[in-house]
Design a protein around this motif. Sequence first.
Motif, PDB file in Angstrom:
ATOM      1  N   LYS A 138     -27.822  27.511  21.684  1.00 51.66           N
ATOM      2  CA  LYS A 138     -28.704  26.692  20.858  1.00 51.66           C
ATOM      3  C   LYS A 138     -29.917  27.523  20.469  1.00 51.66           C
ATOM      4  O   LYS A 138     -30.441  28.290  21.265  1.00 51.66           O
ATOM      5  N   ALA A 139     -30.337  27.350  19.250  1.00 52.62           N
ATOM      6  CA  ALA A 139     -31.532  28.044  18.789  1.00 52.62           C
ATOM      7  C   ALA A 139     -32.749  27.458  19.484  1.00 52.62           C
ATOM      8  O   ALA A 139     -32.829  26.256  19.715  1.00 52.62           O
ATOM      9  N   LYS A 140     -33.675  28.312  19.838  1.00 53.78           N
ATOM     10  CA  LYS A 140     -34.903  27.836  20.461  1.00 53.78           C
ATOM     11  C   LYS A 140     -35.724  27.087  19.432  1.00 53.78           C
ATOM     12  O   LYS A 140     -35.729  27.426  18.255  1.00 53.78           O
ATOM     13  N   MET A 141     -36.414  26.051  19.896  1.00 60.99           N
ATOM     14  CA  MET A 141     -37.246  25.260  18.993  1.00 60.99           C
ATOM     15  C   MET A 141     -38.431  26.109  18.543  1.00 60.99           C
ATOM     16  O   MET A 141     -39.249  26.513  19.338  1.00 60.99           O
ATOM     17  N   LYS A 142     -38.460  26.378  17.279  1.00 59.46           N
ATOM     18  CA  LYS A 142     -39.560  27.135  16.695  1.00 59.46           C
ATOM     19  C   LYS A 142     -40.007  26.403  15.446  1.00 59.46           C
ATOM     20  O   LYS A 142     -39.294  25.577  14.906  1.00 59.46           O
ATOM     21  N   SER A 143     -41.173  26.740  15.007  1.00 58.99           N
ATOM     22  CA  SER A 143     -41.651  26.179  13.754  1.00 58.99           C
ATOM     23  C   SER A 143     -40.693  26.588  12.646  1.00 58.99           C
ATOM     24  O   SER A 143     -40.213  27.716  12.618  1.00 58.99           O
ATOM     25  N   LYS A 144     -40.389  25.655  11.742  1.00 57.95           N
ATOM     26  CA  LYS A 144     -39.426  25.933  10.684  1.00 57.95           C
ATOM     27  C   LYS A 144     -39.847  27.101   9.818  1.00 57.95           C
ATOM     28  O   LYS A 144     -39.027  27.795   9.260  1.00 57.95           O
ATOM     29  N   THR A 145     -41.116  27.314   9.711  1.00 58.09           N
ATOM     30  CA  THR A 145     -41.604  28.406   8.876  1.00 58.09           C
ATOM     31  C   THR A 145     -41.797  29.683   9.693  1.00 58.09           C
ATOM     32  O   THR A 145     -42.193  30.691   9.154  1.00 58.09           O
ATOM     33  N   ASN A 146     -41.518  29.612  10.989  1.00 57.88           N
ATOM     34  CA  ASN A 146     -41.702  30.737  11.902  1.00 57.88           C
ATOM     35  C   ASN A 146     -43.148  31.223  11.944  1.00 57.88           C
ATOM     36  O   ASN A 146     -43.426  32.356  12.268  1.00 57.88           O
ATOM     37  N   ARG A 147     -44.075  30.332  11.565  1.00 56.78           N
ATOM     38  CA  ARG A 147     -45.495  30.647  11.690  1.00 56.78           C
ATOM     39  C   ARG A 147     -45.927  30.342  13.113  1.00 56.78           C
ATOM     40  O   ARG A 147     -45.424  29.428  13.729  1.00 56.78           O
ATOM     41  N   LYS A 148     -46.882  31.085  13.573  1.00 60.46           N
ATOM     42  CA  LYS A 148     -47.450  30.778  14.877  1.00 60.46           C
ATOM     43  C   LYS A 148     -48.414  29.618  14.700  1.00 60.46           C
ATOM     44  O   LYS A 148     -49.247  29.624  13.804  1.00 60.46           O
ATOM     45  N   GLU A 149     -48.266  28.610  15.549  1.00 62.82           N
ATOM     46  CA  GLU A 149     -49.139  27.436  15.464  1.00 62.82           C
ATOM     47  C   GLU A 149     -50.502  27.776  16.057  1.00 62.82           C
ATOM     48  O   GLU A 149     -50.565  28.367  17.131  1.00 62.82           O
ATOM     49  N   PRO A 150     -51.586  27.398  15.381  1.00 62.48           N
ATOM     50  CA  PRO A 150     -52.914  27.611  15.967  1.00 62.48           C
ATOM     51  C   PRO A 150     -52.994  26.878  17.309  1.00 62.48           C
ATOM     52  O   PRO A 150     -52.628  25.707  17.403  1.00 62.48           O
ATOM     53  N   THR A 151     -53.421  27.585  18.347  1.00 63.31           N
ATOM     54  CA  THR A 151     -53.422  27.035  19.706  1.00 63.31           C
ATOM     55  C   THR A 151     -54.707  27.399  20.430  1.00 63.31           C
ATOM     56  O   THR A 151     -55.200  28.520  20.301  1.00 63.31           O
TER      57      THR A 151
END
Length: 106
Positions: free
Chosen positions: A29-42
């Motif tokens: 299974k693909a790991k859950m990542k942002s659909k745009t592969n952008r890093k989320e501000p955290t």
Amino acid sequence: MPNDKKEGGRSSSDRDEGPVDRNKPPEKKAKMKSKTNRKEPTWVLQGKKLVKIQEFKKKVYIDIREFYEKNGEMFPSNKGISLTPDVWTKLLSLRDEINEAVRSLC
């Protein structure tokens, strides 16, 4: 000795399409990542309590959540809240009143 021939003079191996792998390895299974592969501000609040800006179903949320670690990866727990930008703005507008109420209890 049993006869391998079937009706019509053809053996069962004549109809084979080749070996069938009945024990195929499970698909990864693909790991859950942002659909745009952008890093989320955290931002880290404390320990594993994080604030993230996330997009879900084309809507933006401010997610304040506790994370847990499993196999070296961080995953969100159920302990948290996701706020829309409107609710986040309302919370910020109440900051002084909330701070005053907290100070009166301490």
